[in-house]
Structures are given as structure tokens and as C-alpha cells.
Design a protein around this motif. Structure first.
Motif, PDB file in Angstrom:
ATOM      1  N   TRP A  13       0.959  -1.260  -0.139  1.00 34.13           N
ATOM      2  CA  TRP A  13       0.015  -0.108  -0.175  1.00 34.13           C
ATOM      3  C   TRP A  13       0.993   1.267  -0.130  1.00 34.13           C
ATOM      4  N   GLY A  14       1.769   1.278   0.946  1.00 34.52           N
ATOM      5  CA  GLY A  14       2.456   2.407   1.040  1.00 34.52           C
ATOM      6  C   GLY A  14       3.483   2.510  -0.201  1.00 34.52           C
ATOM      7  N   TYR A  15       3.895   1.522  -0.955  1.00 33.58           N
ATOM      8  CA  TYR A  15       4.825   1.590  -1.954  1.00 33.58           C
ATOM      9  C   TYR A  15       3.878   2.293  -3.214  1.00 33.58           C
ATOM     10  N   PHE A  16       2.611   1.657  -3.370  1.00 32.21           N
ATOM     11  CA  PHE A  16       1.905   2.353  -4.369  1.00 32.21           C
ATOM     12  C   PHE A  16       1.360   3.828  -4.276  1.00 32.21           C
ATOM     13  N   CYS A  17       0.858   4.058  -3.073  1.00 33.31           N
ATOM     14  CA  CYS A  17       0.682   5.493  -2.697  1.00 33.31           C
ATOM     15  C   CYS A  17       1.695   6.387  -2.961  1.00 33.31           C
ATOM     16  N   SER A  18       2.865   6.061  -2.397  1.00 34.62           N
ATOM     17  CA  SER A  18       3.920   7.032  -2.426  1.00 34.62           C
ATOM     18  C   SER A  18       4.166   7.276  -3.991  1.00 34.62           C
ATOM     19  N   HIS A  19       4.201   6.218  -4.726  1.00 35.36           N
ATOM     20  CA  HIS A  19       4.743   6.518  -6.230  1.00 35.36           C
ATOM     21  C   HIS A  19       3.667   7.009  -7.069  1.00 35.36           C
ATOM     22  N   GLU A  20       2.443   6.562  -6.784  1.00 27.36           N
ATOM     23  CA  GLU A  20       1.353   7.052  -7.797  1.00 27.36           C
ATOM     24  C   GLU A  20       1.203   8.292  -7.528  1.00 27.36           C
ATOM     25  N   ALA A  21       1.308   9.091  -6.138  1.00 30.67           N
ATOM     26  CA  ALA A  21       1.134  10.337  -5.930  1.00 30.67           C
ATOM     27  C   ALA A  21       2.009  11.288  -6.670  1.00 30.67           C
ATOM     28  N   LYS A  22       3.369  10.867  -6.824  1.00 26.96           N
ATOM     29  CA  LYS A  22       4.402  11.743  -7.358  1.00 26.96           C
ATOM     30  C   LYS A  22       4.290  11.877  -8.957  1.00 26.96           C
ATOM     31  N   LEU A  23       3.962  10.750  -9.691  1.00 23.53           N
ATOM     32  CA  LEU A  23       3.904  10.556 -11.063  1.00 23.53           C
ATOM     33  C   LEU A  23       2.505  11.070 -11.535  1.00 23.53           C
ATOM     34  N   ILE A  24       2.697  12.178 -12.460  1.00 20.66           N
ATOM     35  CA  ILE A  24       1.372  12.562 -13.002  1.00 20.66           C
ATOM     36  C   ILE A  24       0.633  11.432 -13.674  1.00 20.66           C
ATOM     37  N   GLY A  25      -0.479  11.488 -13.726  1.00 24.96           N
ATOM     38  CA  GLY A  25      -1.621  10.434 -14.159  1.00 24.96           C
ATOM     39  C   GLY A  25      -1.482   9.078 -14.479  1.00 24.96           C
ATOM     40  N   ARG A  26      -0.631   8.537 -13.295  1.00 24.06           N
ATOM     41  CA  ARG A  26      -0.383   7.042 -13.630  1.00 24.06           C
ATOM     42  C   ARG A  26      -1.894   6.478 -13.008  1.00 24.06           C
ATOM     43  N   LYS A  27      -2.549   7.356 -12.311  1.00 25.76           N
ATOM     44  CA  LYS A  27      -3.875   6.766 -11.938  1.00 25.76           C
ATOM     45  C   LYS A  27      -4.454   6.215 -13.174  1.00 25.76           C
ATOM     46  N   GLN A  28      -4.141   6.648 -14.450  1.00 26.66           N
ATOM     47  CA  GLN A  28      -4.588   6.302 -15.774  1.00 26.66           C
ATOM     48  C   GLN A  28      -4.165   4.569 -15.683  1.00 26.66           C
ATOM     49  N   ASN A  29      -5.130   3.700 -15.691  1.00 18.46           N
ATOM     50  CA  ASN A  29      -4.879   2.551 -15.964  1.00 18.46           C
ATOM     51  C   ASN A  29      -4.321   1.915 -17.242  1.00 18.46           C
ATOM     52  N   ILE A  30      -3.970   0.778 -17.392  1.00 12.90           N
ATOM     53  CA  ILE A  30      -3.788  -0.074 -18.484  1.00 12.90           C
ATOM     54  C   ILE A  30      -5.083  -0.255 -19.367  1.00 12.90           C
ATOM     55  N   VAL A  31      -5.263   0.443 -20.233  1.00 15.30           N
ATOM     56  CA  VAL A  31      -6.690   0.624 -20.931  1.00 15.30           C
ATOM     57  C   VAL A  31      -6.719   0.264 -22.355  1.00 15.30           C
ATOM     58  N   ASN A  32      -5.477   0.231 -22.853  1.00 13.22           N
ATOM     59  CA  ASN A  32      -5.406   0.397 -24.586  1.00 13.22           C
ATOM     60  C   ASN A  32      -4.911  -0.868 -24.938  1.00 13.22           C
ATOM     61  N   ASP A  33      -5.396  -1.745 -25.405  1.00 12.95           N
ATOM     62  CA  ASP A  33      -4.578  -3.013 -25.760  1.00 12.95           C
ATOM     63  C   ASP A  33      -4.311  -3.125 -27.442  1.00 12.95           C
ATOM     64  N   ARG A  34      -4.426  -2.023 -27.864  1.00  8.90           N
ATOM     65  CA  ARG A  34      -3.923  -1.640 -29.359  1.00  8.90           C
ATOM     66  C   ARG A  34      -2.900  -0.775 -29.555  1.00  8.90           C
ATOM     67  N   PRO A  35      -1.933  -0.695 -28.847  1.00 11.89           N
ATOM     68  CA  PRO A  35      -1.027   0.535 -28.779  1.00 11.89           C
ATOM     69  C   PRO A  35      -0.078   1.004 -30.030  1.00 11.89           C
ATOM     70  N   VAL A  36       0.107   1.951 -30.261  1.00 11.13           N
ATOM     71  CA  VAL A  36       1.249   2.394 -31.394  1.00 11.13           C
ATOM     72  C   VAL A  36       2.056   3.145 -30.481  1.00 11.13           C
ATOM     73  N   ILE A  37       3.426   2.952 -30.839  1.00 11.28           N
ATOM     74  CA  ILE A  37       4.643   3.536 -30.283  1.00 11.28           C
ATOM     75  C   ILE A  37       5.134   4.237 -31.637  1.00 11.28           C
ATOM     76  N   GLY A  38       5.442   5.659 -31.515  1.00  9.86           N
ATOM     77  CA  GLY A  38       6.190   6.250 -32.631  1.00  9.86           C
ATOM     78  C   GLY A  38       7.378   6.094 -32.392  1.00  9.86           C
ATOM     79  N   ILE A  39       8.477   5.769 -33.478  1.00  8.77           N
ATOM     80  CA  ILE A  39       9.768   5.940 -33.356  1.00  8.77           C
ATOM     81  C   ILE A  39      10.175   6.915 -34.415  1.00  8.77           C
TER      82      ILE A  39
END
Ligand SMILES: *[C@@H]1O[C@H](CO)[C@@H](O)[C@H](O)[C@H]1NC(C)=O
Ligand SMILES: *[C@@H]1O[C@H](CO)[C@@H](O)[C@H](O)[C@H]1NC(C)=O
Length: 317
Positions: A13-39
Motif C-alpha cells: 500500500w505504502g509503495y503504491f501510494c507514495s509512487h502514484e502520488a508523485k507521478l502525473i496521471g499514473r492513475k490512468q490504468n492500462i486500458v489500451n490493448d492496441r498501442p502504437v509507439i512512434g519511433i
């Protein structure tokens, strides 16, 4: 037994809370199963490659991204800012590859800066968008963040090294979930291939870099200079490695120091999966499947390059 699992729960619990709070937008879950990465395509500097095109992407980077369940869109360096904005709204992450372009004046640097600024703005607005820089790509991220080219000579040319992990590595997102044995191997076995004459030694002297990135690992070059080798954004999903995770599985030139041991392959697989999972948090998408199909790497054919370069196959543009 019960105390153990209770402490375990608290720890998690402590691990996730401390990290999630710092990083912008990580609350955004894994939702997209068809990703496209630009190179972003790289500028050809090698004389033997020039006859095939002016920009390129080694196929090893494409396979690396594809191996983790993403597709790839190559991004050319000759487009307009509105065209890059349009691409940005369609892709789910950006990979800045290695090469030998100028970090301030080249088209590679110019286009990277456009995407970097779009990614900053998007993440700040809760629109999660990961960026990964490998080798020159990582060096470029440090120039974009600090506004200065802080590189010094830090030679690690054609050598495989273990990493000197910092304390931060053990709570990093990049290595989160790595088996204990792999974390050990990472510090003892030569799992990371280095191919660079320059590196960043003055990380701790630069406040902008210190504020922006956690230092995950360092290495000492052949000339005794201690350079940064792995970084991750504190607030932004931006990642950098001075070494080349893609070569562990996808490059085989026997004269080059490409690590191919089981641990080296595992490291490469897990980092590719990590980055693509970051991309799966992004909801950017193409207007329709038809538009998407036209933009993906599949309509390009790589050239056999094993007889004129250290790569097996290269896409030219
Ligand atoms: C790790 O750091 C130590 C101390 O600075 C140095 O002697 C060693 O060469 C480094 N290891 C690698 C693989 O760079
Ligand atoms: C490399 O090999 C390909 C395929 O055999 C051949 O067409 C090409 O001319 C060769 N290039 C060089 C530089 O030897």
C-alpha cells in the motif's frame, strides 16, 4: 505468518501510494490493448548507409517494441509542426533511438523537442504519454530537460557492463516487478551493451536534471568518467538508458559486444514490456483502422544490412 502478510499489505500500500502520488496521471490504468509507439527516424551519418536513404530506423528497435505487443509508426523528420501535433494525438508513446545526430541543431533534435513539449503538456493535463530515449535519445532528453548540452567524453565503446544501481533503482518503475535474481544479475553480469563516446557525468551538479529525473544507475567509462546510465522521470513517464536493451535480443554482429545470455534476454524483454505497458495507459488513437494501416511500419520493407553495417536489417526513409 499473519504478521508477515499484514506487513506485506502495508508495504504494498505504502509503495503504491507514495509512487502514484508523485507521478502525473499514473492513475490512468492500462486500458489500451492496441498501442502504437512512434519511433522517430534517425539521420544517416554512416557513409555506407547513405546510398539507401537519408534517415533510418534499425529493425532491432522495431522488433523490440513489437515483441511487447505494440505496433510501430515511423515518424519522419521532414514534417510541419501541425503534422507532428496530429501524429502525437494518434500514438501512445515515443521512442527516441540512438545515432550520431547533433543534440541541438539537427532535425532529430528539432522534432524531438516538438514531441517533448507536446508530451509535457499532455501529461500535465492528465493525458498520459510515455517517452523513452536510448543512448543518443537519452542524451537528448537531458538536453531538452536542462536546456544545455552537458555531455562530456565518457567512452564505453563496444563493451557490455553490469549496472551500478542506485538506491532509487529498487523503487523505480522501470525495474518494478523484476525478479530478485535479475536485479542481482544486473549488478554483476555484463547485461548492458554500451556504444558511446560521450556521456553525462555532471548530473548531480544540474538542478534541473536532479529535479526532473531519478538517477537509477551509473557506470564508469573506459576513461574513468562516471556517467549516468539509467534515468526515469519523477513526475513524468520519461525514461532514458545510455545503453541498448534492444541489442540483447535483436542484434547479432559477432564483432560487437551484444549480451545474449538468458538474463540479458530477460532484461530486454521486461523493459520492452514495461515501456509498452506505459503506452497502454494512453488513449490516443487514429481516426479509423484505414488511416492507422497507412501509417504503420508494415508498409515499409527493411533492407538486409549485415554486410555493410552492425545491424542485420534497417528501415530506410
Ligand atoms: C561501479 O562503480 C565503481 C566505483 O565507482 C567502479 O569502480 C566500477 O567500475 C563501476 N562499475 C561499472 C560496471 O561501471
Ligand atoms: C549486401 O548483400 C545484398 C544481398 O545479398 C546485396 O544485394 C548488396 O549488394 C550487398 N551490399 C554490399 C555493400 O556488399
Amino acid at each position: 505468518m499473519q504478521l508477515c502478510s499484514f506487513l506485506g499489505v502495508l508495504f504494498v500500500w505504502g509503495y503504491f501510494c507514495s509512487h502514484e502520488a508523485k507521478l502525473i496521471g499514473r492513475k490512468q490504468n492500462i486500458v489500451n490493448d492496441r498501442p502504437v509507439i512512434g519511433i522517430l527516424t534517425q539521420i544517416v551519418s554512416d557513409a555506407a548507409m547513405k546510398q539507401y536513404g537519408s534517415t533510418y530506423i534499425p529493425a532491432s528497435y522495431v522488433k523490440y517494441i513489437e515483441s511487447a505487443g505494440s505496433r510501430v509508426m515511423p515518424i519522419k523528420l521532414t514534417l510541419t509542426t501541425p503534422q507532428y501535433e496530429n501524429i502525437f494525438s494518434r500514438i501512445n508513446g515515443l521512442l527516441l533511438i540512438g545515432g550520431a545526430s547533433n543534440l541541438e541543431t539537427s532535425d532529430f533534435a528539432r522534432v524531438s523537442k516538438i514531441f517533448y513539449q507536446l508530451a509535457l503538456k499532455a501529461n500535465e493535463a492528465g493525458d498520459y504519454f510515455p517517452v523513452w530515449g536510448t543512448c543518443l535519445g537519452m542524451q537528448l532528453l537531458t538536453v531538452l530537460v536542462s536546456g544545455h548540452n552537458l555531455l562530456t567524453r565518457a567512452t564505453a565503446v563496444n563493451v557490455a557492463l553490469p549496472l551500478n544501481l542506485t538506491q532509487a533503482a529498487f523503487s523505480s518503475r522501470m525495474f518494478d516487478g523484476f525478479p530478485k535474481e535479475l536485479m542481482k544479475a544486473l549488478q554483476r553480469e555484463p547485461l548492458t551493451g554500451h556504444f558511446h563516446h560521450y556521456g553525462l557525468a555532471a548530473f548531480k551538479q544540474n538542478k534541473d536534471l536532479m529535479d526532473f529525473f531519478s538517477l537509477v544507475s551509473t557506470n564508469v567509462g573506459e576513461n574513468g568518467v562516471n556517467f549516468i546510465s539509467t534515468i526515469e522521470g519523477k513526475k513524468f513517464p520519461f525514461y532514458g538508458v545510455q545503453w541498448h536493451p534492444e541489442v540483447n535480443r535483436f542484434q547479432w554482429d559477432h564483432t560487437l559486444s551484444f549480451p545474449h545470455s538468458p538474463h540479458a534476454v530477460q532484461l530486454s524483454s521486461l523493459l520492452a514490456q514495461f515501456f509498452v505497458n506505459e503506452g497502454r495507459r494512453s488513449l490516443h488513437k487514429f481516426d479509423d483502422f484505414k488511416e492507422e494501416a497507412l501509417k504503420l511500419i508494415y508498409s515499409y520493407t527493411p533492407v538486409f544490412a549485415g554486410n555493410f553495417s552492425g545491424y542485420e536489417q534497417i528501415y530506410f526513409f
